[in-house]
Design a protein around this motif. Structure first.
Motif, PDB file in Angstrom:
ATOM      1  N   GLN A  60       0.870  -1.183   0.000  1.00 57.71           N
ATOM      2  CA  GLN A  60       0.000   0.000   0.000  1.00 57.71           C
ATOM      3  C   GLN A  60       0.904   1.229   0.000  1.00 57.71           C
ATOM      4  O   GLN A  60       1.242   1.768   1.060  1.00 57.71           O
ATOM      5  N   GLU A  61       1.292   1.622  -1.183  1.00 61.48           N
ATOM      6  CA  GLU A  61       2.284   2.674  -1.352  1.00 61.48           C
ATOM      7  C   GLU A  61       1.828   3.976  -0.686  1.00 61.48           C
ATOM      8  O   GLU A  61       0.683   4.405  -0.826  1.00 61.48           O
ATOM      9  N   GLY A  62       2.764   4.576   0.049  1.00 59.03           N
ATOM     10  CA  GLY A  62       2.492   5.855   0.688  1.00 59.03           C
ATOM     11  C   GLY A  62       1.832   5.760   2.040  1.00 59.03           C
ATOM     12  O   GLY A  62       1.618   6.787   2.686  1.00 59.03           O
ATOM     13  N   GLN A  63       1.507   4.558   2.503  1.00 58.56           N
ATOM     14  CA  GLN A  63       0.863   4.399   3.813  1.00 58.56           C
ATOM     15  C   GLN A  63       1.859   3.811   4.811  1.00 58.56           C
ATOM     16  O   GLN A  63       2.587   2.867   4.489  1.00 58.56           O
ATOM     17  N   PHE A  64       1.869   4.405   6.009  1.00 59.99           N
ATOM     18  CA  PHE A  64       2.813   3.986   7.039  1.00 59.99           C
ATOM     19  C   PHE A  64       2.107   3.878   8.383  1.00 59.99           C
ATOM     20  O   PHE A  64       1.101   4.552   8.632  1.00 59.99           O
ATOM     21  N   GLY A  65       2.672   3.052   9.242  1.00 60.75           N
ATOM     22  CA  GLY A  65       2.222   2.999  10.623  1.00 60.75           C
ATOM     23  C   GLY A  65       2.811   4.169  11.400  1.00 60.75           C
ATOM     24  O   GLY A  65       3.387   5.107  10.829  1.00 60.75           O
ATOM     25  N   ASP A  66       2.706   4.128  12.725  1.00 57.38           N
ATOM     26  CA  ASP A  66       3.188   5.202  13.582  1.00 57.38           C
ATOM     27  C   ASP A  66       4.418   4.748  14.355  1.00 57.38           C
ATOM     28  O   ASP A  66       4.654   3.552  14.556  1.00 57.38           O
ATOM     29  N   LEU A  67       5.193   5.736  14.796  1.00 55.68           N
ATOM     30  CA  LEU A  67       6.363   5.487  15.636  1.00 55.68           C
ATOM     31  C   LEU A  67       6.074   6.036  17.029  1.00 55.68           C
ATOM     32  O   LEU A  67       5.729   7.209  17.185  1.00 55.68           O
TER      33      LEU A  67
END
Length: 309
Positions: free
Chosen positions: A273-280
C-alpha cells in the motif's frame, strides 16, 4: 505390504481441507528437507513420506481412492492379498488390473517416480494414466521451500535481493513492509512438471533479524529515547533518528520518565500500500548524571531541601 497412513504422516485429521493439507505439507517439508538436515537418514525418510502423503492427499482423485481403501484395509489384511480371498477384491484399488501388490513389476516403472515412493503408493497409483491407460497425465512439479533473512532496514526499504535455491541464483524484489514469517510465492520456480505439467512454485519465508532499537507491532514501531534529567525538567528540543531519517521533537517541561510520544506516519510501511505507514511511538527514558562534582552535589542538595519529601 505395509499400509501407509498418510493423514498420520502429515499429522492431520481425515476431515482436513486442501488448504490445511497444503500448509501442513509445507511446514513438514521445510522441517525435514535434506538441506536443513544434511546427512540425516531419518529426516530424509520422513521427507520422502511427507512428499508421498502430499502427492495423494492433495489430489482429489487419489485421495478419494485412498479413503475408499482405508475403509476396506482391515478386511483386506484379514482376507489376504488377491481377488476373491475373503470376498475382498484388491484389483479395484490396484492399477493395471493386476491381482495384488506386485502387479506393476515389468510395466516400465512408475511414471510418478517410483524410486521416491513406497511400494504401497506404486501399487495403488503407479499406473494412473500410465502405460495401460493411454498417455500419462500431466502433473505439476514439486514445490520448493526457502528462507530469506532480512534486517529491519531491509524490510523497511524493500528492493531487489538475490538468493540461491538448489544451486540456482534467483533475483527477487521485496516490497517494503514485509513481515517476519511472511511467505512469498514465486510461480514456476519449483521442480519441473511431469508429463508436460507445470513447474512447481518456490515459497520463500521471510525471517527478520531482531533489532535492538525498535519493537515492531504490525506496522507500528516503538523505540526508547534517552533524555537528560535537565531537559526533562526544563523542556527543550531533541533530534531522534528514525528509519526515515532524523526528526526534531519537542520535550515539554517536567516530562515524566516513561512518557510516550506518537509520531504519525513514521512507523513501518504498509505492505503493498504505497504511501501508507504505521506510527512510531517514542518512550522517553530519563538518564541521570554520573560522576557529579562537589559543586553539582551541593546544588542538588539545595534542590532537595526546597522539595522535602
Amino acid at each position: 505390504m505395509e499400509y501407509k497412513d498418510y493423514y498420520k504422516i502429515l499429522e492431520l485429521d481425515k476431515s482436513a481441507t486442501k488448504e490445511q493439507i497444503r500448509k501442513q505439507y509445507r511446514k513438514l517439508a521445510r522441517k525435514y528437507h535434506p538441506d536443513v538436515n544434511p546427512n540425516d537418514p531419518e529426516a530424509e525418510r520422513k521427507f520422502k513420506e511427507v512428499n508421498e502423503a502430499n502427492e495423494v492427499l492433495s489430489d482429489d482423485e487419489k485421495r478419494a481412492k485412498y479413503d475408499r481403501l482405508g475403509a476396506d484395509w482391515q478386511r483386506y489384511e484379514q482376507a489376504g492379498a488377491g481377488r476373491g480371498a475373503g470376498g475382498f477384491d484388491w484389483s479395484q484399488y490396484a492399477q493395471g488390473g493386476g491381482g495384488g501388490f506386485g502387479g506393476f513389476e515389468g510395466q516400465g516403472g512408475d511414471p510418478f517416480g517410483g524410486a521416491d515412493f513406497s511400494d504401497f503408493f506404486s501399487s495403488m497409483f503407479g499406473g494412473m494414466g500410465g502405460s495401460q491407460g493411454g498417455s500419462a497425465r500431466p502433473r505439476a512439479g514439486q514445490d520448493y521451500q526457502a528462507e530469506l533473512e532480512l534486517t529491519l532496514e531491509d524490510a523497511y526499504q524493500g528492493g531487489p535481493r538475490t538468493l540461491t535455491v538448489n544451486d540456482k541464483k534467483l533475483r527477487i524484489n521485496i516490497h517494503p513492509g514485509v513481515e517476519d514469517g511472511q511467505t512469498i510465492r514465486l510461480r514456476d520456480q519449483g521442480a519441473p512438471g511431469r508429463n508436460g505439467g507445470p513447474s512447481g512454485s518456490l515459497y520463500i519465508t521471510i525471517r527478520l533479524r531482531p533489532d535492538a532499537r525498535y519493537t515492531r507491532t504490525g506496522n507500528d514501531l516503538t523505540m526508547d529515547v534517552p533524555v537528560s534529567i535537565y531537559k526533562a525538567l526544563l523542556g527543550g528540543e531533541q533530534i531522534v533518528e528514525t528509519l526515515s531519517g532524523p526528526v526534531k521533537i519537542n520535550i515539554k517541561p517536567e516530562t515524566q520518565n516513561g512518557t510516550r510520544l506518537r509520531l504519525r506516519g513514521k512507523g513501518f510501511p504498509v505492505y503493498r500500500q504505497e504511501g501508507q505507514f504505521g506510527d512510531l511511538y517514542l518512550r522517553l527514558t530519563l538518564t541521570l548524571p554520573q560522576n557529579l562534582t562537589d559543586q553539582e552535589k551541593d546544588l542538588f542538595r539545595q534542590l532537595a531541601a526546597l522539595r522535602p519529601e
